[in-house]
Design a protein around this motif. Structure first.
Motif, mmCIF file in Angstrom:
data_model
loop_
_atom_site.group_PDB
_atom_site.id
_atom_site.type_symbol
_atom_site.label_atom_id
_atom_site.label_comp_id
_atom_site.label_asym_id
_atom_site.label_seq_id
_atom_site.Cartn_x
_atom_site.Cartn_y
_atom_site.Cartn_z
ATOM 1 N N ASP A 122 0.861 -1.184 0.000
ATOM 2 C CA ASP A 122 0.000 0.000 0.000
ATOM 3 C C ASP A 122 0.894 1.230 0.000
ATOM 4 O O ASP A 122 1.384 1.661 1.044
ATOM 5 C CB ASP A 122 -0.914 -0.014 1.232
ATOM 6 N N GLU A 123 1.111 1.775 -1.202
ATOM 7 C CA GLU A 123 2.056 2.888 -1.347
ATOM 8 C C GLU A 123 1.614 4.122 -0.565
ATOM 9 O O GLU A 123 2.443 4.867 -0.048
ATOM 10 C CB GLU A 123 2.218 3.244 -2.831
ATOM 11 N N VAL A 124 0.301 4.336 -0.497
ATOM 12 C CA VAL A 124 -0.208 5.522 0.201
ATOM 13 C C VAL A 124 0.104 5.441 1.698
ATOM 14 O O VAL A 124 0.570 6.406 2.303
ATOM 15 C CB VAL A 124 -1.723 5.669 -0.049
ATOM 16 N N LEU A 125 -0.143 4.273 2.273
ATOM 17 C CA LEU A 125 0.139 4.108 3.707
ATOM 18 C C LEU A 125 1.642 4.138 3.969
ATOM 19 O O LEU A 125 2.094 4.730 4.965
ATOM 20 C CB LEU A 125 -0.474 2.802 4.222
ATOM 21 N N ASP A 126 2.433 3.520 3.075
ATOM 22 C CA ASP A 126 3.893 3.569 3.238
ATOM 23 C C ASP A 126 4.383 5.019 3.205
ATOM 24 O O ASP A 126 5.224 5.413 4.021
ATOM 25 C CB ASP A 126 4.588 2.769 2.122
ATOM 26 N N ALA A 127 3.847 5.796 2.267
ATOM 27 C CA ALA A 127 4.259 7.198 2.148
ATOM 28 C C ALA A 127 3.873 7.986 3.399
ATOM 29 O O ALA A 127 4.617 8.859 3.852
ATOM 30 C CB ALA A 127 3.628 7.830 0.908
ATOM 31 N N ALA A 128 2.727 7.647 3.984
ATOM 32 C CA ALA A 128 2.279 8.337 5.203
ATOM 33 C C ALA A 128 3.228 8.043 6.363
ATOM 34 O O ALA A 128 3.596 8.943 7.127
ATOM 35 C CB ALA A 128 0.856 7.908 5.557
ATOM 36 N N VAL A 129 3.646 6.788 6.470
ATOM 37 C CA VAL A 129 4.585 6.407 7.538
ATOM 38 C C VAL A 129 5.933 7.089 7.317
ATOM 39 O O VAL A 129 6.543 7.619 8.260
ATOM 40 C CB VAL A 129 4.746 4.870 7.595
ATOM 41 N N GLU A 130 6.393 7.108 6.057
ATOM 42 C CA GLU A 130 7.676 7.760 5.757
ATOM 43 C C GLU A 130 7.637 9.241 6.093
ATOM 44 O O GLU A 130 8.590 9.787 6.658
ATOM 45 C CB GLU A 130 8.025 7.579 4.268
ATOM 46 N N ALA A 131 6.550 9.911 5.741
ATOM 47 C CA ALA A 131 6.430 11.348 6.036
ATOM 48 C C ALA A 131 6.427 11.591 7.540
ATOM 49 O O ALA A 131 7.023 12.560 8.029
ATOM 50 C CB ALA A 131 5.161 11.904 5.391
ATOM 51 N N ALA A 132 5.773 10.704 8.276
ATOM 52 C CA ALA A 132 5.740 10.840 9.741
ATOM 53 C C ALA A 132 7.137 10.663 10.323
ATOM 54 O O ALA A 132 7.566 11.430 11.201
ATOM 55 C CB ALA A 132 4.777 9.809 10.333
ATOM 56 N N ASP A 133 7.873 9.670 9.822
ATOM 57 C CA ASP A 133 9.235 9.425 10.312
ATOM 58 C C ASP A 133 10.140 10.607 9.968
ATOM 59 O O ASP A 133 10.944 11.051 10.792
ATOM 60 C CB ASP A 133 9.803 8.133 9.700
ATOM 61 N N ARG A 134 10.009 11.094 8.735
ATOM 62 C CA ARG A 134 10.843 12.215 8.294
ATOM 63 C C ARG A 134 10.600 13.445 9.168
ATOM 64 O O ARG A 134 11.516 14.206 9.461
ATOM 65 C CB ARG A 134 10.533 12.552 6.821
ATOM 66 N N ALA A 135 9.356 13.639 9.590
ATOM 67 C CA ALA A 135 9.016 14.798 10.434
ATOM 68 C C ALA A 135 9.359 14.550 11.903
ATOM 69 O O ALA A 135 9.167 15.425 12.749
ATOM 70 C CB ALA A 135 7.535 15.123 10.288
ATOM 71 N N GLY A 136 9.879 13.353 12.199
ATOM 72 C CA GLY A 136 10.291 13.051 13.578
ATOM 73 C C GLY A 136 9.133 12.782 14.525
ATOM 74 O O GLY A 136 9.273 12.911 15.742
#
Ligand code: SAM
Length: 222
Positions: A21-35
């Motif tokens: 699920d690319e959308v959910l993966d991208a959401a997790v990545e954005a959250a991690d990137r924002a700390g």
């Protein structure tokens, strides 16, 4: 190590029943990137929320505790085209990541992220006289759980459902001597339900990649 086993089973389930699920993966990545803290629900728990919302035929969903919008994506995807999710978040930095994630997921038109202390926002929603919510997902600061359930009750109808997350807390739920504010919160939740004839509920213990915890499922009877 039980955590390794529980995580392996979560991974097994996700690979077969949830998939890429690319959308959910991208959401997790954005959250991690924002700390942001890594305290979103697991994929199989998000799927549970999605299934419950569809089983309930939910058109209006309320979430308390948005973080980066991971569970909000699962919930909003369960809505019909004219449905809405209102999700409440204290931290503007979390809300900013969530809004971007929900936009990317194509759900921006269905979701309203309201910034502020949930106690205040719940009072505002009550004053606004919003239509009742069909499903309420409670996943913010645990000490305030009893307040959130009581305040949200005024925003529901008979047949509405609550899901309250992280109520077992490594088994501390059963420790009557606990002075921990979060544990006291989940214990008071159980006392509140036991004393309110309008509420019927159960609590289920869970293990998984998020450890040993559990959720309370409540149905508003009348
Ligand atoms: N439901 C999210 C998910 O699974 O993707 C995770 C939510 S996280 C466990 C809890 C969130 O509640 C945090 O983003 C935190 O900032 C927020 N929060 C804490 N206290 C709050 C309050 N008083 N009012 C509203 N939100 C609050």
């Amino acid at each position: 190590n039980p955590m390794q086993l529980w995580t392996a089973v979560d991974d097994y389930v996700a690979a077969r029943l949830i998939g890429e699920d690319e959308v959910l993966d991208a959401a997790v990545e954005a959250a991690d990137r924002a700390g942001l803290p890594q305290i979103a629900v697991a994929a199989n728990q998000g799927k549970l929320l999605n299934l419950l919302a569809r089983m309930q035929g939910a058109r209006r969903i309320l979430e308390i505790g948005t973080l980066a919008g991971y569970s909000a994506i699962w919930l909003a995807r369960a809505l019909p085209a004219d449905g809405t999710l209102t999700t409440l978040e204290l931290d503007p930095a979390h809300a900013e990541v969530a809004v971007a994630n929900l936009e990317r997921a194509g759900l921006g038109d269905r979701v309203e992220v309201r910034i502020g202390a949930a106690r205040d926002t719940l009072r505002q929603l009550t004053e606004e006289g919003v239509e009742p919510y069909d499903l309420v997902f409670v996943d913010a600061d645990k000490a305030n759980i009893p307040h959130y359930v009581e305040a949200s009750l005024a925003l529901t109808r008979p047949g509405s459902v609550f899901v309250v997350d992280n109520v077992v807390r490594d088994g501390e739920l059963a420790d009557e001597q606990s002075t921990d504010a979060a544990v006291r919160g989940v214990q008071q939740l159980h006392e509140l339900i036991a004393g309110d004839k309008r509420l019927d509920a159960t609590t289920v213990q869970t293990v998984g990649s998020r450890g040993y915890d559990g959720f309370t499922l409540i149905r508003v009877e009348g």
